[in-house]
Design an enzyme around this catalytic site. Structure first.
Site, PDB file in Angstrom:
ATOM      1  CB  ALA A  16      -0.923   0.003   1.214  1.00 54.34           C
ATOM      2  CG  ASP A  19       4.655   3.676  -9.081  1.00 57.54           C
ATOM      3  OD1 ASP A  19       4.672   4.920  -9.016  1.00 57.54           O
ATOM      4  OD2 ASP A  19       4.419   3.036 -10.118  1.00 57.54           O
ATOM      5  NE  ARG A  48      10.081  -3.478   3.305  1.00 55.99           N
ATOM      6  CZ  ARG A  48      10.905  -3.688   2.309  1.00 55.99           C
ATOM      7  NH1 ARG A  48      11.713  -4.724   2.354  1.00 55.99           N
ATOM      8  NH2 ARG A  48      10.940  -2.907   1.267  1.00 55.99           N
ATOM      9  CG  ASP A 179      -3.298  -8.177 -19.556  1.00 53.27           C
ATOM     10  OD1 ASP A 179      -3.253  -6.944 -19.822  1.00 53.27           O
ATOM     11  OD2 ASP A 179      -2.726  -9.034 -20.244  1.00 53.27           O
ATOM     12  CG  HIS A 180      -2.706  -2.371 -17.040  1.00 48.33           C
ATOM     13  ND1 HIS A 180      -1.508  -2.988 -16.821  1.00 48.33           N
ATOM     14  CD2 HIS A 180      -2.462  -1.382 -17.909  1.00 48.33           C
ATOM     15  CE1 HIS A 180      -0.589  -2.396 -17.538  1.00 48.33           C
ATOM     16  NE2 HIS A 180      -1.133  -1.415 -18.218  1.00 48.33           N
ATOM     17  CD  GLU A 218       6.283   1.520 -22.345  1.00 51.95           C
ATOM     18  OE1 GLU A 218       6.700   2.237 -21.420  1.00 51.95           O
ATOM     19  OE2 GLU A 218       6.396   0.295 -22.359  1.00 51.95           O
ATOM     20  CG  HIS A 242      -0.026  -5.935 -21.550  1.00 54.06           C
ATOM     21  ND1 HIS A 242      -0.847  -6.242 -20.488  1.00 54.06           N
ATOM     22  CD2 HIS A 242       1.071  -5.354 -21.015  1.00 54.06           C
ATOM     23  CE1 HIS A 242      -0.258  -5.853 -19.367  1.00 54.06           C
ATOM     24  NE2 HIS A 242       0.906  -5.324 -19.664  1.00 54.06           N
ATOM     25  CE  LYS A 342      10.282  -0.616 -20.769  1.00 55.13           C
ATOM     26  NZ  LYS A 342       9.035   0.043 -20.393  1.00 55.13           N
TER      27      LYS A 342
HETATM   28  P1  NAD Z   1       6.746  -0.730  -5.400  1.00 59.91           P
HETATM   29  O1  NAD Z   1       8.147  -1.246  -5.270  1.00 59.91           O
HETATM   30  O2  NAD Z   1       6.536   0.723  -5.654  1.00 59.91           O
HETATM   31  O3  NAD Z   1       5.953  -1.096  -4.066  1.00 59.91           O
HETATM   32  C1  NAD Z   1       6.166  -2.272  -3.359  1.00 59.91           C
HETATM   33  C2  NAD Z   1       5.306  -2.307  -2.107  1.00 59.91           C
HETATM   34  O4  NAD Z   1       5.554  -3.552  -1.472  1.00 59.91           O
HETATM   35  C3  NAD Z   1       5.618  -1.238  -1.072  1.00 59.91           C
HETATM   36  O5  NAD Z   1       4.392  -0.849  -0.474  1.00 59.91           O
HETATM   37  C4  NAD Z   1       6.469  -1.966  -0.041  1.00 59.91           C
HETATM   38  O6  NAD Z   1       6.336  -1.462   1.280  1.00 59.91           O
HETATM   39  C5  NAD Z   1       5.878  -3.339  -0.104  1.00 59.91           C
HETATM   40  N1  NAD Z   1       6.856  -4.351   0.334  1.00 59.91           N
HETATM   41  C6  NAD Z   1       8.033  -4.656  -0.269  1.00 59.91           C
HETATM   42  N2  NAD Z   1       8.670  -5.619   0.443  1.00 59.91           N
HETATM   43  C7  NAD Z   1       7.870  -5.944   1.481  1.00 59.91           C
HETATM   44  C8  NAD Z   1       7.964  -6.874   2.556  1.00 59.91           C
HETATM   45  N3  NAD Z   1       9.021  -7.682   2.692  1.00 59.91           N
HETATM   46  N4  NAD Z   1       6.945  -6.930   3.444  1.00 59.91           N
HETATM   47  C9  NAD Z   1       5.880  -6.120   3.304  1.00 59.91           C
HETATM   48  N5  NAD Z   1       5.727  -5.222   2.315  1.00 59.91           N
HETATM   49  C10 NAD Z   1       6.713  -5.126   1.413  1.00 59.91           C
HETATM   50  O7  NAD Z   1       6.035  -1.624  -6.496  1.00 59.91           O
HETATM   51  P2  NAD Z   1       4.830  -1.201  -7.513  1.00 59.91           P
HETATM   52  O8  NAD Z   1       5.399  -0.457  -8.660  1.00 59.91           O
HETATM   53  O9  NAD Z   1       3.741  -0.583  -6.740  1.00 59.91           O
HETATM   54  O10 NAD Z   1       4.395  -2.619  -8.092  1.00 59.91           O
HETATM   55  C11 NAD Z   1       3.688  -3.588  -7.344  1.00 59.91           C
HETATM   56  C12 NAD Z   1       3.234  -4.715  -8.267  1.00 59.91           C
HETATM   57  O11 NAD Z   1       2.415  -4.190  -9.292  1.00 59.91           O
HETATM   58  C13 NAD Z   1       4.369  -5.440  -8.985  1.00 59.91           C
HETATM   59  O12 NAD Z   1       3.992  -6.776  -9.142  1.00 59.91           O
HETATM   60  C14 NAD Z   1       4.411  -4.763 -10.337  1.00 59.91           C
HETATM   61  O13 NAD Z   1       4.948  -5.600 -11.333  1.00 59.91           O
HETATM   62  C15 NAD Z   1       2.939  -4.515 -10.563  1.00 59.91           C
HETATM   63  N6  NAD Z   1       2.635  -3.438 -11.508  1.00 59.91           N
HETATM   64  C16 NAD Z   1       2.983  -2.145 -11.222  1.00 59.91           C
HETATM   65  C17 NAD Z   1       2.644  -1.142 -12.098  1.00 59.91           C
HETATM   66  C18 NAD Z   1       2.965   0.299 -11.796  1.00 59.91           C
HETATM   67  O14 NAD Z   1       2.494   1.152 -12.544  1.00 59.91           O
HETATM   68  N7  NAD Z   1       3.712   0.598 -10.761  1.00 59.91           N
HETATM   69  C19 NAD Z   1       1.970  -1.443 -13.279  1.00 59.91           C
HETATM   70  C20 NAD Z   1       1.625  -2.772 -13.548  1.00 59.91           C
HETATM   71  C21 NAD Z   1       1.958  -3.752 -12.637  1.00 59.91           C
END
Ligand code: NAD
Length: 499
Positions: A16, A19, A48, A179-180, A218, A242, A342
């Site tokens: 939560a 990103d 975390r 799969d967004h 992209e 996708h 990309k």
């Molecule tokens: P991020 O690295 O920004 O966030 C990771 C989150 O996981 C953080 O809240 C962190 O506190 C938590 N975390 C990490 N290690 C932890 C642990 N050991 N215990 C508890 N919490 C822990 O990652 P993100 O970019 O938000 O991506 C999350 C998922 O969504 C990934 O699977 C990514 O592939 C997928 N995704 C992200 C996007 C995007 O736009 N960011 C798009 C498509 C898919």
């Protein structure tokens, strides 16, 4: 659940503070709330670091203000958000989370319904699912659903291991693999365009269609995702999910009914008909690329190999073009060309359906000798449909000229179309899994892609970097079509906005 019924659930977002939660999930939840589409709900943010509920609520507020359209009820919205500082490997942490969940369930009268949204690094997906079961968070009186982000594994083997882990706690029906692209308005429109128009479906086959082109380009480079991308590359990051999902929607047979099971089973049949590309054939059907330096918007940008956390000799592809053949009665002989990359010239996701030429060109056309009919589906950033036809050039003579019939989605609605995540979140809350990926689709698409990575991983691509940043990819991608007598329809010139 009936369409007008509002969902009730406790939504637990793992990751939560990340990103995805910040840019997409909180603003999407807020939009649903602001539209009155959520009834009774509460959210537990799990991550975390240690945060108080108030600190977390403030972050949610900032996220909605920055990425969404916040209004007066924002305070009321964030008051339903709680935070749990978590260690993903520690049972006591899950037990404490379970207690909080029970309290919220009672206080908010959530009918024991729980959504577990895993928005964190994929290596934790399996562990979390196993703990949810072991530490009894999945013992619910209502529904329990797991919403899981990509990537779903790294190849077929790892996907199977992950699937086995999550299936210990959730049945296939309870798993919502995101799969967004499947949440995008115009991707959802592919089925409607095909199956609700008498003028398309009869032509939608190898007698009338010469080829189909799907481009997802992209302008951004790898940014700060170098560590992840090095292990993934464009094939795993974009094609396995996708691109193949869009192809399956374009190629599937009409479902008997618009139910999740019927649609999914037709999509699965497309994956089963996809011709496997094995061994040396990979070089005939697929092209890989990696961006070099170049200029984007008059700014110099570095090559992929110079990016942060990227091996200076990296063999990872940032571009893929491929020719897919679907060996069934409808599509025999029709190439589906896909390309994604990309740092390309334009940010654009588009589908071009090119119809076969008429048997004889009676009309002299000044611009080109042939102007085939095209149906263009604009997925993003602009949304719409363009039909390219030929009409008589006004004035004397019998010259034909191309004309475009255009439908711009935003122009008609006058509103931004709902974000994909908003729709998918709502679907998961309502229990509609149609726009999520079934395990059979995941498994078949990995087996297709694994054959290609097996070849690429064992051969260094000595031509890397082989396309300039700001271009449309390597020359070999153009040759792929040229060999068949086709060319890529330029994505910028067929923009809906330029019509
Ligand atoms: P991020 O690295 O920004 O966030 C990771 C989150 O996981 C953080 O809240 C962190 O506190 C938590 N975390 C990490 N290690 C932890 C642990 N050991 N215990 C508890 N919490 C822990 O990652 P993100 O970019 O938000 O991506 C999350 C998922 O969504 C990934 O699977 C990514 O592939 C997928 N995704 C992200 C996007 C995007 O736009 N960011 C798009 C498509 C898919």
């Amino acid at each position: 659940m009936a369409h007008n019924e509002k969902p009730t659930a406790l939504i637990m977002i793992f990751g939560a503070t990340g990103d995805l939660a910040n840019r997409k999930l909180f603003p999407s939840l807020y939009n649903l709330y602001a539209k009155g589409q959520l009834d009774k709900f509460a959210v537990v943010g799990v991550a975390r670091r240690s945060l108080t509920n108030e600190e977390f609520q403030l972050r949610v507020k900032e996220s909605v203000t920055e990425h969404g359209e916040a209004a007066a009820n924002l305070d009321e919205f964030v008051s339903k958000f709680y935070y749990h500082s978590h260690d993903v490997t520690d049972s006591s942490s899950y037990i404490a989370l379970g207690k909080l969940a029970e309290e919220l369930d009672e206080n908010y009268r959530l009918d024991g319904n729980r959504i577990f949204y895993l928005a964190m690094a994929p290596e934790f997906f399996g562990t979390i699912a196993e703990h949810l079961k072991k530490d009894k968070l999945t013992n619910v009186t209502g529904f329990k659903r797991l919403v899981i982000e990509k990537p779903f594994g790294h190849d077929l083997e790892s996907a199977k291991v992950l699937n086995k882990q999550i299936r210990t706690a959730f049945s296939e029906d309870e798993i919502y693999r995101i799969d967004h692209y499947l949440g995008k308005e115009m991707v959802q429109n592919i089925e409607v365009i095909r199956f609700a128009n008498a003028m398309f479906e009869p032509l939608w086959n190898n007698r009338y269609i010469s080829n189909i082109q799907v481009t997802s380009s992209e302008t951004l480079g790898v940014e700060e995702r170098g560590r992840y991308y090095e292990k993934s590359g464009a094939l795993r990051d974009m094609v396995q999910n996708h691109m193949l999902q869009m192809v399956s929607l374009l190629a599937m047979e009409p479902p008997i009914k618009l139910t999740t099971d019927e649609i999914r089973s037709e999509k699965v049949r497309v994956f089963r008909a996809l011709r496997p590309i094995i061994g040396e054939e990979v070089n005939d059907y697929f092209v890989r690329g990696q961006y070099g330096q170049g200029s984007m918007n008059e700014k110099e940008v570095p090559a992929y190999r110079q990016e942060e956390m990227v091996d200076p000799d990296s063999n990872t592809e940032t571009f893929v073009a491929g020719k897919l053949m679907i060996d069934n009665f409808r599509w025999a002989g029709v190439p589906f060309y896909i390309r994604t990359g990309k740092r390309m010239k334009a940010k654009s996701t588009k589908i071009v359906i090119q119809f076969k030429d008429i048997p004889m060109d009676l009309y002299y056309q000044r611009e080109q000798t042939v102007n085939p009919n095209l149906l263009v589906i604009h997925i993003q950033p602009e949304e719409g449909i363009t039909l390219h036809l030929n009409a008589k050039k006004s004035g004397q003579g019998t010259e034909a000229t191309p004309v475009k019939l255009n439908y711009a989605n935003k122009g008609i609605d006058g509103l931004n179309t709902p974000e994909a995540y908003e729709k998918l979140l709502y679907d998961s809350l309502r229990g509609d899994a149609t726009n999520f990926t079934h395990w059979d689709e995941v498994a078949l698409s990995w087996s297709f892609v694994d054959n290609i990575s097996a070849v690429w991983e064992n051969t260094n691509e000595h031509s890397f970097p082989n396309y300039e940043s700001g271009s449309m990819g390597p020359e070999a991608a153009d040759k792929l079509l040229k060999n068949d007598g086709f060319f890529w329809w330029p994505v910028t010139e067929i923009d809906v906005d330029n019509c």
